[in-house]
Write an enzyme that holds these catalytic residues in place. Sequence first.
Site, short mmCIF file in Angstrom:
data_model
loop_
_atom_site.label_atom_id
_atom_site.label_comp_id
_atom_site.label_asym_id
_atom_site.label_seq_id
_atom_site.Cartn_x
_atom_site.Cartn_y
_atom_site.Cartn_z
N SER A 250 -8.20 7.64 -1.99
CA SER A 250 -8.88 8.05 -0.76
C SER A 250 -8.93 9.56 -0.69
CB SER A 250 -8.14 7.49 0.46
OG SER A 250 -6.84 8.06 0.55
N LYS A 251 -9.48 10.08 0.40
CA LYS A 251 -9.67 11.53 0.54
C LYS A 251 -8.36 12.31 0.49
CE LYS A 251 -14.04 11.34 3.08
NZ LYS A 251 -14.73 11.60 4.36
N ARG A 252 -7.27 11.65 0.83
CA ARG A 252 -6.00 12.38 0.81
C ARG A 252 -5.58 12.74 -0.62
NH1 ARG A 252 -4.49 7.22 1.88
NH2 ARG A 252 -3.05 6.19 0.43
N GLY A 254 -7.58 14.21 -2.63
CA GLY A 254 -8.49 15.29 -3.06
C GLY A 254 -9.90 14.75 -3.22
#
Length: 478
Positions: A250-252, A254
Site C-alpha cells: 500500500s501507499k505506506r 512508498g
Amino acid sequence: MKRVRFAPSPTGYLHLGNARTALFNYLFAKHEGATFILRIEDTDLERSKKEYEEMLIQDLKWMGLEWDEGPDKGGPYGPYRQSERLDIYHQYAKKLLETGHAYFCYCTEEELEKEREKAIAEGKPYRYSGKCRNLTQQEREELEAKGLKPVIRFKVPDKTVVFEDIIRGHVEIDTKEFGDFVIVRQDGMPVYNFVVVIDDALMKITHVIRGEDHLSNTPKQIVIYEALGFDIPQFAHLPIILGEDRTKLSKRHGAVSVRALKDDGFLSEAVFNYLSLLGWHPKDEREILPKEEIISQFRIEDVNKSPAIFDRTKLRWMNGVYIREILDLDELTKRAVEFFEGFGYKADFEYYKKVMSAIRDSIETLMDIKDRAKVFFVDEFPFTEEIVSEVKSDPNFYKVVEIFYEKIKDLNSITKEDFKNITKEIQKEYGFKGKGLFHPLRIALTGESSGVGLDLLVEVIGIDKVKFRIKRFLEYFG
C-alpha cells in the site's frame, strides 16, 4: 491458438500488483506465441475516467509491454471497452433468464440487511436466502406495481466447483459458500463476475492469469460458463505482493504505482526486470536479465504460490545497475533531461551528457541527480558555519586554495590530467597531500566535504567556473 488478456479498471493509477499481472500475461504470450489482449473494464461509471485509461496505456507502454488487440488497436473481438459492450451483456442476461439459470430479485436493502444480521447472530457466513428464486409471474407483477425495481441474480447450482489452477494446483469450492449472486444491478448495469465471463468467452481467452485476490470469484464464473455452454479457460492465480513488513502492498510502503516509480527516476527496463522476479525466477538464479532472456525462460508453471515481497531497496540497487552498466550514455542522458530541467539545472544536451558520465556511478535513480549533479550547476553555494570555523582554525586551508589559484589563473582550459598534474606539483613543492590538499579544494569548488571526483568536476565545469569558484572562496575568507 492461446489467448490471454489484461483487463484493468480505469479508476486510478496502475498499481504494481496490476502491473505485475500485465507483465506475466505479456511474458506468457511472448513465450508461448500467444495473443495478448488489453481490455478496459469500465462498467463502474462513477469511478472510471478516460484520463485514467489513457494513463494506463501510457504506463504499460512505458514498461515495454505491447498488445495485439485492444481499445487503441481494435481487433476481431471488439469493442475492447466494457462500457461499449452493454448490449452484449443484456443479451446474455436475457438468455440466462429464459433458460432458468437466473431470476429477478425484488428484495430491498432492508430485507437483505436483516438476512445478514441473522447470519451474523447465528455465527454463519452470509449467503442470500433465495427468497425470490421461485416467484410466479403474478407475484412479480405485484412487486413491480409497488414500484420495486429488481436485480437479476444467478441461480447457483448446489455443487462443488472443481478446477486445476496452473499455479495453485487442485482447488475445490462448495457453492454453499456464496449462494445466488447478483449479475445485473437495479439500474441495468451488469457486474464484474458476469461480464468478465462473457468477455473472456467471446474473446476466446484460453488462459486467465490474474491475482489471487480473484480466486474466490473463479467458482462463480465457472458456473456461469457452464450455464451458457462456454468453454472454460485455464486459470492461473498469481501470488499476492506484500511489502517488506509482510503486509499488503500500500501507499505506506512508498511509491506503489508504475507512474510514481517513473516519476521517482526508475528506468522502465529495471522495473520490467524487477517485477518479473516477483513470484518467478530464472533457472540460473541471475537477477539482471534482458527482456528477451526473461521471455525465453518464463513459464507460468514456474510461478511460486507463496507471496512475493516488494523490496524497494533491491529495486533501487537493480536500477543503479541499469544506470551504471547497461544503458547507453546517450539514451541515459535523454531520459535524464527532464529531471535536470525539473531541478532547475539548465544546460545543453552535451553538458548534461558530461555530467551524467561523471555521476552515473554514484546514483541509483534519476531523482538522485538533484543532489549529485548540483555541484556542476550551482556556482554560488553557501559556506556553512562549520566550514567557516574549519577554515579559520587551519591556516593551511586558505593557503592550499591560494596556491591552487596561482597555478590555474593563467590557464585557458583544464582537463582531468591537468588537475592531477597541478595537485602533484603542489604536493612536491609545498608538501601538502591527502586530505590536507584535496579537502580545502573540494570545499572551495563545491562547498561540500564529499562528492564526485574533483578531476571529473573541473573538466566538466571548465576553467572559467573553476576560477570563479576559487576566487569566490578566496574573497570570502580573505
